[in-house]
Structures are given as C-alpha cells and as structure tokens.
Design an enzyme around this catalytic site. Structure first.
Site, short mmCIF file in Angstrom:
data_model
loop_
_atom_site.label_atom_id
_atom_site.label_comp_id
_atom_site.label_asym_id
_atom_site.label_seq_id
_atom_site.Cartn_x
_atom_site.Cartn_y
_atom_site.Cartn_z
N SER A 115 0.83 -1.20 0.00
CA SER A 115 0.00 0.00 0.00
C SER A 115 0.86 1.25 0.00
O SER A 115 1.96 1.26 0.56
CB SER A 115 -0.85 -0.01 1.27
OG SER A 115 -1.44 1.25 1.46
N TYR A 139 -1.68 0.35 10.22
CA TYR A 139 -1.94 -0.43 9.00
C TYR A 139 -0.76 -0.35 8.04
O TYR A 139 -0.25 -1.35 7.55
CB TYR A 139 -3.23 0.08 8.34
CG TYR A 139 -3.37 -0.30 6.90
CD1 TYR A 139 -3.69 -1.61 6.54
CD2 TYR A 139 -3.16 0.64 5.89
CE1 TYR A 139 -3.79 -1.96 5.20
CE2 TYR A 139 -3.27 0.29 4.56
CZ TYR A 139 -3.58 -1.01 4.23
OH TYR A 139 -3.68 -1.35 2.90
N LYS A 143 2.12 -3.25 6.57
CA LYS A 143 2.48 -3.50 5.16
C LYS A 143 3.99 -3.37 4.97
O LYS A 143 4.60 -4.15 4.24
CB LYS A 143 1.73 -2.52 4.25
CG LYS A 143 0.22 -2.74 4.22
CD LYS A 143 -0.12 -3.98 3.43
CE LYS A 143 -1.60 -4.32 3.49
NZ LYS A 143 -1.97 -5.50 2.70
N1 UFG Z 1 -13.03 10.85 3.09
C1 UFG Z 1 -14.04 11.69 3.50
N2 UFG Z 1 -15.16 11.12 4.03
C2 UFG Z 1 -15.31 9.77 4.17
C3 UFG Z 1 -14.26 8.92 3.74
C4 UFG Z 1 -13.14 9.50 3.21
O1 UFG Z 1 -13.94 12.91 3.41
O2 UFG Z 1 -16.35 9.33 4.68
C5 UFG Z 1 -11.82 11.45 2.52
C6 UFG Z 1 -10.59 11.16 3.34
O3 UFG Z 1 -10.41 12.10 4.36
C7 UFG Z 1 -9.50 11.22 2.27
C8 UFG Z 1 -10.20 10.71 1.01
O4 UFG Z 1 -11.59 10.86 1.26
O5 UFG Z 1 -9.12 12.55 2.08
C9 UFG Z 1 -9.91 9.27 0.72
O6 UFG Z 1 -10.11 8.52 1.89
P1 UFG Z 1 -10.16 6.94 1.93
O7 UFG Z 1 -10.48 6.54 3.33
O8 UFG Z 1 -11.04 6.43 0.86
O9 UFG Z 1 -8.68 6.52 1.52
P2 UFG Z 1 -7.28 6.89 2.17
O10 UFG Z 1 -6.62 7.85 1.24
O11 UFG Z 1 -7.38 7.27 3.58
O12 UFG Z 1 -6.54 5.48 2.14
C10 UFG Z 1 -6.65 4.60 1.02
C11 UFG Z 1 -6.73 3.16 1.52
C12 UFG Z 1 -5.46 2.81 2.24
C13 UFG Z 1 -4.30 3.07 1.34
C14 UFG Z 1 -4.31 4.47 0.80
C15 UFG Z 1 -3.21 4.64 -0.21
O13 UFG Z 1 -7.84 3.01 2.39
O14 UFG Z 1 -5.50 1.45 2.58
O15 UFG Z 1 -5.54 4.75 0.18
O16 UFG Z 1 -3.23 5.89 -0.82
F1 UFG Z 1 -3.16 2.90 2.01
#
Ligand code: UFG
Length: 320
Positions: A115, A139, A143
């Site tokens: 990841s 997490y 990885k």
């Molecule tokens: N977000 C919101 N509201 C939500 C969910 C997410 O505003 O309900 C925002 C988050 O703050 C972030 C973006 O949308 O800015 C993406 O969030 P995600 O939770 O979808 O993804 P992340 O970027 O946090 O993480 C994802 C995977 C990880 C991985 C990462 C790699 O979940 O496992 O991408 O870039 F490591």
C-alpha cells in the site's frame, strides 16, 4: 500457472482472480469470507474456505501452486490505530504463516498487496518508490513490515516477490462480472455510493481547510481492473526475470474529495447530501503516485482510472 489467491473473494482479490483466469491461469481462491463474499467466487475457479492463521490448512492449499497472490488483510487505517492487535495478528502473523507455508510447499513466487500507506506524509510529489517510508498509521506499518520480511526471505531463501504499493483502489469490473459489495466500507467512493443509493444519509467530508484548491484532500484513485492487470504483469515479470520488485500502482491523477463528489452527483443524478466535519487524523493533504517504474518494467498503464469510469462502474453495482 497454478495460482493460489489468498483473499480472492474480496474486493480487489476477486478482480485479480478474474484477470488471472482471463489470462489462462488456473486459480484457487483461499478466503475466510470475513470481508469477502461467496458472490465473488467464479465458476471457473476452485474455492477453499480457510484462514491464514491456520498454518496446516494453508500449507495444504499451497501444495502444487506455482505462485501465491496474497491480498488477505485488514485495511482500515483508522481502525488500525484503535485495534493494533487485530492488524498485527491478521496482517503480520498471517503473512508470516503464508511465507513459511510457501517455503515448505516450494512455492517460489509471491505477489503481495502492499500500500501507498507505507510512505506516510509525503516529502515530495508525485511519490515514487525511492520516497522514504515512514507510515503514519499502524496499518501502513504492517504493510512495511511484511515488505521487509519478503526482502529477508528473498535473501535467505530465494523467494521471489512483487510488492505492489496500491494507491486508492476504486471502481468495479468494467464488464460487470463482479457485484459483491464491501461490508462496512470506510473508503470515500463506496460511502458516496451508499449515500447515492439511499443506504446512508450523507457524506461527511473530513475537512475543507487543507492547502488544496477546494480545501479538500487530493488522492490518486486507481481502478481495480487496472490493479488486477498489474498483478498479472508483476507475476509474469518476477517469474521470467527471476527477480523481485517493489512497485507503485497509481493513476498519477489527483482528485479532491469535493471533486469526486461533484462527478458522482453528475454520474448518478442523485443529490448526495454532504456536510463538512473535522479533519480525520493522519490524512495528508495530497497523495499522488509516480507509476513510471511500473510503466517501464511492466508495461503497465492505468486504463480505467479516470473519475467518471471509477464512479460509473461502481454505481452500476450500487444502484441495484
Ligand atoms: N473521506 C471523507 N469522508 C469519508 C471517507 C473519506 O472525506 O467518509 C476522505 C478522506 O479524508 C481522504 C479521502 O476521502 O481525504 C480518501 O479517503 P479513503 O479513506 O477512501 O482513503 P485513504 O486515502 O485514507 O486510504 C486509502 C486506503 C489505504 C491506502 C491508501 C493509499 O484506504 O488502505 O488509500 O493511498 F493505504
């Protein structure tokens, strides 16, 4: 090849399994269905219900395989900060079992779903594979630990591995063959879809005061069919070149949370109510990949990772 796909009933695993089948491989899926679903098992593959924490079961499944593709992991970054014990057991101990079973069964090739979380807060953008690794959440730490073990096993035992550092996996099979929904999704796109489909009231946007154009976080969303193609290309590469690789898989496109929401409203024709709430701890403002290395060595390129295709393919599954 005979390929054992561990976690092959899950969201990314099922897309990877389909791609290996389409490329003429024989696939066995090993999954405990904790987050995967039977709906994601194809007729042309074998299914073994089993848990990676059960070593003997794993070893039995592994015998006769030419390669293992390992995607069985807990993946919610936020949860990993509250329940590190779950993540160390499932991700680290589970993978140690897989490595040891692969050794005992004489399986030389391992494709591991890593990841972009291994990088942590970006020091420069786009992030290439030389970027320092400094995970911000437990997490990402699991990885990275696994990547390090893979490197040791390569040195000491001649295991070949491909560690694929996914950026933000999204979308559903462009041919509509995979329809299993993720249970309790924590990622942006499935949450937007649940709101659009009336399964959830509103989207909470985690902060709009970041240093980006619209104030919301920018991420690199990459289509699961593209990720799946990356697995097939990576296995082919390590097998033919008798070497190991660690490679980013990202679209190299940055989309903000508000940007994604706007496109989702347009594609679905639904209002998708949202509200701004506080920042989520550990969220960097921007995260975008350089996939130049994947292009160079694997000839890999994202084909379906534009925001419209990501949302259209996901909406087809959620609207039902
Ligand atoms: N977000 C919101 N509201 C939500 C969910 C997410 O505003 O309900 C925002 C988050 O703050 C972030 C973006 O949308 O800015 C993406 O969030 P995600 O939770 O979808 O993804 P992340 O970027 O946090 O993480 C994802 C995977 C990880 C991985 C990462 C790699 O979940 O496992 O991408 O870039 F490591």
């Amino acid at each position: 090849m005979n390929i054992l796909i561990i976690g092959g009933a899950g969201y990314i695993g099922s897309h990877a399994a389909r791609e290996f089948l389409d490329n003429g491989h024989r696939v066995t899926v090993f999954d405990n269905l904790s987050s995967g679903t039977r709906e994601n098992i194809f007729k042309d593959e074998e299914f073994i219900y089993g848990d990676i924490l059960d070593y003997s079961e794993l070893l039995r499944a592994m015998r006769g395989s030419d390669a293992v593709v390992h995607l069985a992991a807990a993946k919610a970054a936020g949860e990993s900060m509250l329940k590190p014990e779950k993540y160390s057991r499932q991700n680290i101990s589970g993978t140690v079992n897989i490595l040891n079973a692969a050794l005992e069964a004489g399986v030389k090739n391992i494709v591991f779903s890593s990841s972009a979380a291994v990088y942590g807060e970006p020091q420069y953008l786009p992030i290439d594979e030389k970027h320092p690794t400094n995970p911000e959440n437990y997490y990402g730490f699991t990885k990275l630990e696994i990547e390090r073990s893979l490197a040791w096993y390569e040195r000491l035992k001649g295991v070949r591995f491909a560690a694929l550092r996914y950026f933000n996996a999204a979308g559903y099979d462009v041919k509509g063959r995979i329809t299993g929904l993720e249970q309790n999704p924590a990622n942006l796109l499935p949450i937007i879809m649940e709101v659009a489909a009336g399964m959830r009231r509103e989207l909470c946007i985690f902060g709009d005061d970041y240093d980006t154009q619209d104030g919301t976080c920018i991420r690199d969303y990459v289509h699961v069919n593209d990720l799946a193609a990356g697995h097939v290309a990576a296995l082919d590469y390590i097998d033919k070149n008798n070497t190991s690789i660690t490679v980013n898989l990202g679209s190299e496109n940055g989309v903000s949370v508000k940007g994604m929401l706007e496109i989702a409203r347009r594609v679905t024709g639904k209002p998708v109510p949202s509200k701004i709430v506080g920042r989520r701890p550990g969220d960097p403002a921007r995260l975008t990949a350089s996939s130049q290395y994947a292009r160079e060595i694997l000839g890999w390129q994202a084909r379906y990772s534009d925001a419209e295709t990501l949302i259209e393919t996901t909406w087809k599954v959620y609207r039902k």
